[in-house]
Enzyme design. Structure first.
Site, PDB file in Angstrom:
ATOM      1  N   SER A   2       0.847  -1.185   0.000  1.00  0.00           N
ATOM      2  CA  SER A   2       0.000   0.000   0.000  1.00  0.00           C
ATOM      3  C   SER A   2       0.887   1.242   0.000  1.00  0.00           C
ATOM      4  O   SER A   2       1.580   1.524   0.980  1.00  0.00           O
ATOM      5  CB  SER A   2      -0.911   0.011   1.235  1.00  0.00           C
ATOM      6  OG  SER A   2      -1.596   1.243   1.322  1.00  0.00           O
TER       7      SER A   2
ATOM      8  N   HIS B 115      -1.021  -1.197  -4.480  1.00  0.00           N
ATOM      9  CA  HIS B 115      -2.311  -0.723  -4.009  1.00  0.00           C
ATOM     10  C   HIS B 115      -2.263   0.784  -3.771  1.00  0.00           C
ATOM     11  O   HIS B 115      -1.411   1.288  -3.037  1.00  0.00           O
ATOM     12  CB  HIS B 115      -2.670  -1.440  -2.699  1.00  0.00           C
ATOM     13  CG  HIS B 115      -4.083  -1.252  -2.267  1.00  0.00           C
ATOM     14  ND1 HIS B 115      -5.133  -1.945  -2.828  1.00  0.00           N
ATOM     15  CD2 HIS B 115      -4.634  -0.452  -1.314  1.00  0.00           C
ATOM     16  CE1 HIS B 115      -6.258  -1.598  -2.238  1.00  0.00           C
ATOM     17  NE2 HIS B 115      -5.986  -0.683  -1.329  1.00  0.00           N
TER      18      HIS B 115
ATOM     19  N   MET C 161     -11.779   5.308  -2.164  1.00  0.00           N
ATOM     20  CA  MET C 161     -12.557   5.582  -0.953  1.00  0.00           C
ATOM     21  C   MET C 161     -13.098   6.996  -1.056  1.00  0.00           C
ATOM     22  O   MET C 161     -12.723   7.905  -0.319  1.00  0.00           O
ATOM     23  CB  MET C 161     -11.670   5.388   0.287  1.00  0.00           C
ATOM     24  CG  MET C 161     -11.325   3.936   0.543  1.00  0.00           C
ATOM     25  SD  MET C 161      -9.997   3.702   1.751  1.00  0.00           S
ATOM     26  CE  MET C 161      -8.571   3.770   0.648  1.00  0.00           C
TER      27      MET C 161
ATOM     28  N   ASP D  11      -7.742  -5.904   3.110  1.00  0.00           N
ATOM     29  CA  ASP D  11      -7.015  -4.651   3.328  1.00  0.00           C
ATOM     30  C   ASP D  11      -7.211  -4.193   4.760  1.00  0.00           C
ATOM     31  O   ASP D  11      -8.330  -3.890   5.163  1.00  0.00           O
ATOM     32  CB  ASP D  11      -7.529  -3.588   2.351  1.00  0.00           C
ATOM     33  CG  ASP D  11      -6.766  -2.279   2.452  1.00  0.00           C
ATOM     34  OD1 ASP D  11      -5.814  -2.191   3.248  1.00  0.00           O
ATOM     35  OD2 ASP D  11      -7.130  -1.333   1.724  1.00  0.00           O
ATOM     36  N   GLY D  12      -6.101  -4.152   5.525  1.00  0.00           N
ATOM     37  CA  GLY D  12      -6.178  -3.589   6.866  1.00  0.00           C
ATOM     38  C   GLY D  12      -5.540  -4.442   7.938  1.00  0.00           C
ATOM     39  O   GLY D  12      -6.054  -5.503   8.288  1.00  0.00           O
ATOM     40  N   GLY D  13      -4.395  -4.001   8.426  1.00  0.00           N
ATOM     41  CA  GLY D  13      -3.787  -4.645   9.577  1.00  0.00           C
ATOM     42  C   GLY D  13      -3.086  -5.956   9.325  1.00  0.00           C
ATOM     43  O   GLY D  13      -2.768  -6.691  10.271  1.00  0.00           O
TER      44      GLY D  13
ATOM     45  N   MET E 117      -8.334   8.712  -1.224  1.00  0.00           N
ATOM     46  CA  MET E 117      -9.273   9.168  -0.195  1.00  0.00           C
ATOM     47  C   MET E 117      -9.657  10.633  -0.426  1.00  0.00           C
ATOM     48  O   MET E 117      -8.813  11.444  -0.836  1.00  0.00           O
ATOM     49  CB  MET E 117      -8.653   9.015   1.190  1.00  0.00           C
ATOM     50  CG  MET E 117      -8.160   7.618   1.506  1.00  0.00           C
ATOM     51  SD  MET E 117      -7.468   7.510   3.171  1.00  0.00           S
ATOM     52  CE  MET E 117      -6.802   5.855   3.153  1.00  0.00           C
TER      53      MET E 117
ATOM     54  N   HIS F 233      -7.878   1.915  -5.179  1.00  0.00           N
ATOM     55  CA  HIS F 233      -8.966   1.674  -4.223  1.00  0.00           C
ATOM     56  C   HIS F 233      -9.602   3.029  -3.925  1.00  0.00           C
ATOM     57  O   HIS F 233      -9.047   3.839  -3.187  1.00  0.00           O
ATOM     58  CB  HIS F 233      -8.391   1.030  -2.965  1.00  0.00           C
ATOM     59  CG  HIS F 233      -9.379   0.829  -1.871  1.00  0.00           C
ATOM     60  ND1 HIS F 233      -8.985   0.533  -0.572  1.00  0.00           N
ATOM     61  CD2 HIS F 233     -10.734   0.880  -1.838  1.00  0.00           C
ATOM     62  CE1 HIS F 233     -10.051   0.418   0.178  1.00  0.00           C
ATOM     63  NE2 HIS F 233     -11.129   0.630  -0.565  1.00  0.00           N
TER      64      HIS F 233
ATOM     65  N   GLY G 264       0.533  -2.484   4.360  1.00  0.00           N
ATOM     66  CA  GLY G 264       1.057  -1.138   4.410  1.00  0.00           C
ATOM     67  C   GLY G 264       2.195  -0.950   5.379  1.00  0.00           C
ATOM     68  O   GLY G 264       3.361  -1.179   5.060  1.00  0.00           O
ATOM     69  N   SER G 265       1.868  -0.576   6.607  1.00  0.00           N
ATOM     70  CA  SER G 265       2.900  -0.220   7.589  1.00  0.00           C
ATOM     71  C   SER G 265       3.775  -1.398   7.994  1.00  0.00           C
ATOM     72  O   SER G 265       4.903  -1.216   8.442  1.00  0.00           O
ATOM     73  CB  SER G 265       2.240   0.388   8.837  1.00  0.00           C
ATOM     74  OG  SER G 265       1.298  -0.501   9.408  1.00  0.00           O
TER      75      SER G 265
ATOM     76  N   GLY H  11      -9.504   4.759   6.063  1.00  0.00           N
ATOM     77  CA  GLY H  11      -9.185   6.160   6.299  1.00  0.00           C
ATOM     78  C   GLY H  11      -7.764   6.392   6.754  1.00  0.00           C
ATOM     79  O   GLY H  11      -7.186   7.438   6.459  1.00  0.00           O
ATOM     80  N   PHE H  12      -7.198   5.416   7.450  1.00  0.00           N
ATOM     81  CA  PHE H  12      -5.845   5.588   7.979  1.00  0.00           C
ATOM     82  C   PHE H  12      -5.086   4.264   7.940  1.00  0.00           C
ATOM     83  O   PHE H  12      -5.677   3.198   8.090  1.00  0.00           O
ATOM     84  CB  PHE H  12      -5.878   6.093   9.428  1.00  0.00           C
ATOM     85  CG  PHE H  12      -6.531   7.433   9.587  1.00  0.00           C
ATOM     86  CD1 PHE H  12      -5.830   8.599   9.328  1.00  0.00           C
ATOM     87  CD2 PHE H  12      -7.858   7.527   9.973  1.00  0.00           C
ATOM     88  CE1 PHE H  12      -6.433   9.846   9.465  1.00  0.00           C
ATOM     89  CE2 PHE H  12      -8.477   8.763  10.114  1.00  0.00           C
ATOM     90  CZ  PHE H  12      -7.761   9.922   9.852  1.00  0.00           C
ATOM     91  N   GLY H  13      -3.762   4.361   7.785  1.00  0.00           N
ATOM     92  CA  GLY H  13      -2.922   3.182   7.855  1.00  0.00           C
ATOM     93  C   GLY H  13      -2.533   2.885   9.288  1.00  0.00           C
ATOM     94  O   GLY H  13      -2.792   3.671  10.200  1.00  0.00           O
ATOM     95  N   GLY H  14      -1.912   1.738   9.499  1.00  0.00           N
ATOM     96  CA  GLY H  14      -1.389   1.390  10.811  1.00  0.00           C
ATOM     97  C   GLY H  14      -2.398   0.907  11.821  1.00  0.00           C
ATOM     98  O   GLY H  14      -2.092   0.812  13.013  1.00  0.00           O
TER      99      GLY H  14
ATOM    100  N   ASP I 288      -4.340   3.891  -2.355  1.00  0.00           N
ATOM    101  CA  ASP I 288      -5.478   4.307  -1.528  1.00  0.00           C
ATOM    102  C   ASP I 288      -5.865   5.739  -1.870  1.00  0.00           C
ATOM    103  O   ASP I 288      -5.164   6.690  -1.528  1.00  0.00           O
ATOM    104  CB  ASP I 288      -5.118   4.211  -0.050  1.00  0.00           C
ATOM    105  CG  ASP I 288      -4.959   2.777   0.409  1.00  0.00           C
ATOM    106  OD1 ASP I 288      -5.947   2.035   0.332  1.00  0.00           O
ATOM    107  OD2 ASP I 288      -3.854   2.406   0.834  1.00  0.00           O
TER     108      ASP I 288
ATOM    109  N   MET J 152     -12.667  -5.111   3.737  1.00  0.00           N
ATOM    110  CA  MET J 152     -11.941  -4.207   4.618  1.00  0.00           C
ATOM    111  C   MET J 152     -11.876  -4.826   6.006  1.00  0.00           C
ATOM    112  O   MET J 152     -12.915  -5.132   6.606  1.00  0.00           O
ATOM    113  CB  MET J 152     -12.627  -2.847   4.677  1.00  0.00           C
ATOM    114  CG  MET J 152     -12.581  -2.046   3.391  1.00  0.00           C
ATOM    115  SD  MET J 152     -10.894  -1.693   2.825  1.00  0.00           S
ATOM    116  CE  MET J 152     -10.221  -0.807   4.238  1.00  0.00           C
TER     117      MET J 152
END
Length: 224
Positions: free
Chosen positions: A8, A33, A68, A175-177, A37, A66, A197-198, A142-145, A35, A137
């Site tokens: 990401s 990817h 959003m 997508d996410g975590g 927004m 993606h 991502g992170s 809205g936010f990474g990490g 993002d 999701m």
């Protein structure tokens, strides 16, 4: 289907995005990817078609946008011109979802739909035959990490069953975590495209992290 990781770009160093794209491309990454927004559908603003177009020259992998954003149909043609290969829109903002998916495909791109954690994945049932990608999701966008909401894996399992039952060709994306500690759970549930991502983009460690994730995924590649 082959299991892949999709870095990401949101988690990369924005001061040197071109170099960050080149770095993951050098490791054989097949999908990047992006993002997008708008500060309306989600509480953050990232980048748009102009910036994506500037990055296209740094890698020839799939650019996966993606969106959003509200009213994504207004910007989809601009992303096509920017060199995007696939576009995923959110179920929550598309009252005429089938029409939007058709628009994406007519512009020569893969078409996907995402569902937020609070949206039942069964809502996608009518459009599954028209999807190239279904995105679950596993955080609120809205936010990474953020930490993964692992009960969302039940949605992945449902998609896997529906895909097999209908002999459908869409790819299951999450997508996410996603991180090294939980990626096995995502893969076991049926995830085929894992946005990271992170846990991947880290100064001086990005390439090392990619290799570590790919090694962890090896048993599932055999299974696939």
């Amino acid at each position: 289907m082959k299991r892949i990781i999709a870095p990401s770009l949101l988690s990369a160093d924005a001061g040197c995005w071109g170099r960050e794209v080149e770095e993951v491309a050098a490791e054989g990454i097949e999908c990047l990817h992006l993002d997008i927004m708008d500060g309306c559908f989600v509480p953050n603003i990232t980048f748009g078609p102009g910036q994506v177009g500037m990055l296209r020259k740094y890698g020839d992998m799939e650019f996966d946008a993606h969106l959003m954003i509200v009213e994504p149909e207004k910007l989809i043609p601009d992303f096509a011109k920017a060199g995007v290969n696939s576009v995923t829109v959110h179920y929550e903002v598309c009252p005429h979802l089938h029409r939007v998916l058709q628009m994406i495909r007519e512009l020569g791109m893969k078409a996907g739909t995402a569902v937020n954690p609070s949206t039942p994945v069964e809502a996608l049932a009518p459009v599954l035959p028209f999807l190239d990608r279904a995105l679950v999701m596993t955080v609120n966008p809205g936010f990474g990490g953020q930490k993964a909401i692992l009960p969302m894996l039940k949605k992945v399992e449902w998609l896997k069953k529906e895909k097999a039952a209908g002999e459908l060709g869409f790819q299951i994306q999450v997508d996410g975590g996603v991180n090294r500690d939980n990626i096995g759970e995502f893969l076991s549930a049926g995830a085929e495209n894992l946005v990271i991502g992170s846990a991947l983009y880290q100064p001086g460690k990005t390439r090392e992290n990619i290799r570590a994730f790919q090694e962890i995924m090896t048993p599932w590649q055999v299974e696939a």
